[in-house]
Design a protein around this motif. Structure first.
Motif, short mmCIF file in Angstrom:
data_model
loop_
_atom_site.label_atom_id
_atom_site.label_comp_id
_atom_site.label_asym_id
_atom_site.label_seq_id
_atom_site.Cartn_x
_atom_site.Cartn_y
_atom_site.Cartn_z
N UNK A 36 -1.32 10.18 0.69
CA UNK A 36 -2.45 10.13 1.63
C UNK A 36 -2.08 9.52 2.96
N UNK A 37 -1.20 8.54 2.93
CA UNK A 37 -0.77 7.89 4.17
C UNK A 37 0.62 7.30 3.94
N UNK A 38 1.22 6.75 5.00
CA UNK A 38 2.61 6.31 4.89
C UNK A 38 2.77 5.12 3.96
N UNK A 39 1.77 4.25 3.95
CA UNK A 39 1.84 3.08 3.09
C UNK A 39 1.89 3.51 1.62
N UNK A 40 1.01 4.42 1.28
CA UNK A 40 0.98 4.90 -0.10
C UNK A 40 2.23 5.73 -0.41
N UNK A 41 2.76 6.42 0.61
CA UNK A 41 3.99 7.18 0.45
C UNK A 41 5.15 6.25 0.05
N UNK A 42 5.31 5.15 0.80
CA UNK A 42 6.39 4.19 0.48
C UNK A 42 6.19 3.60 -0.91
N UNK A 43 4.94 3.23 -1.24
CA UNK A 43 4.66 2.68 -2.58
C UNK A 43 5.02 3.67 -3.67
N UNK A 44 4.64 4.93 -3.45
CA UNK A 44 4.89 5.95 -4.49
C UNK A 44 6.39 6.22 -4.65
N UNK A 45 7.13 6.24 -3.53
CA UNK A 45 8.58 6.46 -3.62
C UNK A 45 9.22 5.35 -4.44
N UNK A 46 8.85 4.10 -4.12
CA UNK A 46 9.46 2.96 -4.83
C UNK A 46 9.02 2.94 -6.29
N UNK A 47 7.74 3.19 -6.54
CA UNK A 47 7.26 3.20 -7.93
C UNK A 47 7.99 4.27 -8.75
N UNK A 48 8.17 5.44 -8.15
CA UNK A 48 8.83 6.54 -8.87
C UNK A 48 10.28 6.18 -9.19
N UNK A 49 10.97 5.53 -8.25
CA UNK A 49 12.37 5.13 -8.50
C UNK A 49 12.43 4.07 -9.61
N UNK A 50 11.43 3.21 -9.66
CA UNK A 50 11.39 2.18 -10.72
C UNK A 50 11.09 2.82 -12.07
N UNK A 51 10.14 3.73 -12.09
CA UNK A 51 9.81 4.43 -13.35
C UNK A 51 11.05 5.20 -13.86
N UNK A 52 11.85 5.72 -12.90
CA UNK A 52 13.05 6.48 -13.29
C UNK A 52 14.20 5.57 -13.73
N UNK A 53 14.00 4.26 -13.67
CA UNK A 53 15.05 3.35 -14.15
C UNK A 53 15.30 2.16 -13.23
N UNK A 54 15.02 2.33 -11.95
CA UNK A 54 15.15 1.23 -10.98
C UNK A 54 16.49 0.52 -11.06
N UNK A 55 17.57 1.30 -11.16
CA UNK A 55 18.89 0.70 -11.45
C UNK A 55 19.49 -0.04 -10.27
N UNK A 56 18.91 0.13 -9.10
CA UNK A 56 19.52 -0.47 -7.89
C UNK A 56 18.38 -0.91 -6.97
N UNK A 57 18.74 -1.62 -5.92
CA UNK A 57 17.75 -1.98 -4.90
C UNK A 57 17.25 -0.70 -4.23
N UNK A 58 15.98 -0.69 -3.90
CA UNK A 58 15.37 0.53 -3.34
C UNK A 58 14.78 0.19 -1.97
N UNK A 59 15.23 0.91 -0.94
CA UNK A 59 14.69 0.69 0.40
C UNK A 59 14.31 2.02 1.02
N UNK A 60 13.12 2.07 1.61
CA UNK A 60 12.66 3.30 2.26
C UNK A 60 12.04 2.97 3.62
#
Ligand code: CA
Length: 240
Positions: free
Chosen positions: A208-232
């Motif tokens: 819906x907006x950039x804030x939610x976009x960043x949250x969703x990207x990070x959440x998805x990387x964490x759900x996928x395993x979050x094996x490393x630091x995530x920056x967007x």
């Protein structure tokens, strides 16, 4: 130019510290991501030095020669990280990726070393603008391995060059004509190793907006395993 930007970083699920560094200057149109490596917290030192050096080097921009200026800024960052490592034994061997995007009037300028990526999403398609300077990407380019092999290769983290560890750098430089409505994404491999381009594209398009976009990207990387630091860093060009 009118733009919106949002940036987030997350330690992920398995690392003890966050070795990614980022910088956002909306007014100047300057966006930087660095993903550090090295023991004893040296990775975060390397990425921080690199980001600070580039930020300072680009305080004033000579519009006649922006790509050259970005190249010089990254070379200066390389020297600064090497110098710091030489002055402190526990920082020996530290290095960092460095990806710099500068947006100026109708133009985008990209400079990078390493595998922190820059993407662009225009009307319909996500494109990777950066080349991964990694062993696995090089083997894929030379068709020595398949995409399936690449995923399971175990050499995913090996970089062919990095700021602070390579005596000479082959800095990738690109000019990108800007189009209103498009998005740019800069990210560390903590995102791009966890999500496919199709998954990243879906989130960029549907958020819906950039804030939610960043949250969703990070959440998805964490759900996928979050094996490393995530920056967007996500930038939207509203108007040229
Ligand atoms: Ca990383």
């Amino acid at each position: 130019m009118k733009l919106q930007v949002c940036a987030k970083t997350d330690i992920g699920l398995t690392r003890k510290n966050n070795e990614d560094s980022l910088y956002v200057d909306k007014e100047q149109g300057l966006f930087i991501i660095a993903d550090g490596m090295g023991g004893h917290a040296a990775g975060e030192i390397a990425s921080r030095i690199a980001v600070d050096t580039v930020r300072q080097a680009l305080q004033t921009i000579d519009r006649a020669n922006i790509l050259e200026q970005l190249k010089h800024a990254i070379e200066k960052a390389n020297r600064d990280v090497v110098k710091a490592a030489n002055n402190n034994n526990s920082w020996k061997g530290m290095g960092t990726t460095l990806t710099v995007l500068l947006l100026d009037q109708q133009h985008g300028f990209l400079a990078h070393v390493g595998d922190s990526r820059a993407y662009c999403l225009d009307d319909d398609q996500l494109r990777q603008l950066s080349d991964d300077h990694s062993l696995v990407a090089e083997q894929l380019r030379r068709e020595l391995i398949s995409i399936e092999d690449a995923k399971n290769s175990g050499i995913g983290g090996i970089l062919l060059q990095a700021v602070g560890v390579s005596s000479t750098l082959d800095i990738c430089l690109k000019h990108i004509p800007l189009v209103a409505g498009e998005y740019f994404l800069l990210c560390s491999d903590g995102l791009s190793n966890m999500l496919t381009d199709a998954e990243i594209e879906h989130i960029l398009k549907e958020a819906e907006n950039l804030n939610s976009c960043c949250d969703q990207l990070i959440d998805a990387a964490i759900v996928a395993g979050g094996k490393d630091n995530i920056t967007v860093i996500v930038v939207k060009i509203d108007k040229i």
